[in-house]
Design a protein around this motif. Structure first.
Motif: not given
Length: 362
Positions: A303-311, A316-320, A326-339
């Protein structure tokens, strides 16, 4: 013809004379009775007077009534006068209209008979009412019993329905609780399966010409091309074999190969090198690498395939994370995508268009 003279001693005669004086109207007087003629002259007599043998009433006028004797002039004593005398002795003053005879025995008998008739009618109506009530009671008694039985049955059914409703509500609550528990167990089971496969890698594109015994040497050569500094000990492979072909895959496509590396760090280094390597030797140019995951995790990550491909396209690094996110580093913070919706909003915020959906995970 001779005039008909009523007898003065009878009650009917007295009533007759009183009615004549009170009403001053025409009365019925019978004609003289003519005896029937001989049998020989019957026909002639009937022809002369066909109503000869009939009693024909005669209407008398007021003048004809003047010559008839009056009952009041008769010296005979009547019960009416005696009763009036008794009434006068007792001082009775009946309230009757002027000109009417209050001592009339017929009126007295009529009033008493009327009272008796009224009493009889009342008693008859009461008896009839009781009879109707008894008959109705007999008729409705079976119905009342049936209604009583049906009422008890309805009450029993209502009680049972209340019990069923309570049981249904409990089952619904238990179902929701069980559903949540099953979902949690599935997530845990998928996590355990993923952890058991954490050292595995799937290789797609290895030709079928490579026999099973040569799979490990072929994979080590491929890892050596990606990680030139990797030692032979770090490239140790516990086992490697081909997977069954899926039904929706073309038979000409070679089957995937799954390999379990002894060291988890080696697996992670291979994945990282594969993402950053732009060119591979001609021998390994058509090989792709995928992590080995459970089917539940694969469906959720798809379900996250369009997002991970664009990253990946925008470096843009990310990890599961666990559960799938999805856990995406954004400078000094971290963004978490739950859906996936949150991931699309984040891409829109960054001005990145999502990639189209593919059949294979990347």
């Amino acid at each position: 013809m001779s005039n008909y003279t009523p007898r003065k001693s009878t009650r009917i005669q007295q009533t007759y004379q009183k009615s004549v004086k009170r009403n001053n109207s025409a009365l019925l007087v019978p004609q003289k009775y003519t005896p029937p003629m001989s049998r020989q002259g019957d026909n002639s007599a009937k022809e002369r007077n066909p109503n000869a043998n009939r009693f024909t009433p005669l209407l008398l006028s007021d003048k004809a009534m003047e010559g008839m004797p009056s009952v009041e002039s008769s010296p005979s004593k009547s019960p009416v006068k005696q009763k009036s005398k008794l009434d006068s002795d007792h001082g009775a003053t009946p309230d009757t209209p002027e000109g009417s005879n209050d001592n009339d025995p017929l009126l007295t008998m009529s009033s008493s008979s009327n009272a008796a008739s009224e009493q009889y009618i009342k008693e008859s109506m009461l008896m009839l009412r009781r009879s109707f009530q008894q008959d109705i009671q007999k008729l409705i008694e079976p119905t009342i019993q049936q209604v009583s039985v049906l009422t008890s049955k309805v009450e029993h059914i209502e009680n049972k329905m209340g019990e069923f409703a309570t049981a249904q509500n409990n089952l619904a609550d238990d179902h929701d609780t069980t559903k949540d528990e099953v979902t949690a167990l599935r997530i845990k089971l998928a996590d355990m399966e993923d952890r058991n496969r954490r050292n595995n890698l799937k290789f797609r594109g290895i030709p079928e010409s490579v026999p099973p015994k040569e799979l490990e040497p072929f994979l080590k050569d491929f890892v050596k091309s990606l990680l030139p500094d990797c030692s032979a000990q770090e490239m140790e492979i516990d086992r490697a074999h081909r997977l069954p072909r899926s039904r929706n895959i073309d038979p000409s496509v070679p089957r995937d190969v799954i390999a379990r590396f002894h060291f988890f760090k080696t697996k992670e280094n291979i994945l990282q090198a594969m993402r950053h390597t732009k060119e591979l030797p001609e021998r390994f140019k058509h090989i792709n690498i995928f992590i080995d995951l459970s089917q539940t995790t694969i469906q959720q990550r798809r379900l996250y395939q369009p997002i991970t491909t664009a990253l990946r396209e925008n470096d843009i690094p990310y990890r599961w994370g666990f559960p799938v996110k999805l856990i995406i580093p954004d400078g000094n913070s971290t963004r978490i995508v739950h859906n996936p919706d949150q991931g699309l909003e984040l891409l829109n915020k960054w001005g990145i268009a999502p990639a189209p959906i593919k059949n294979r995970l990347g």
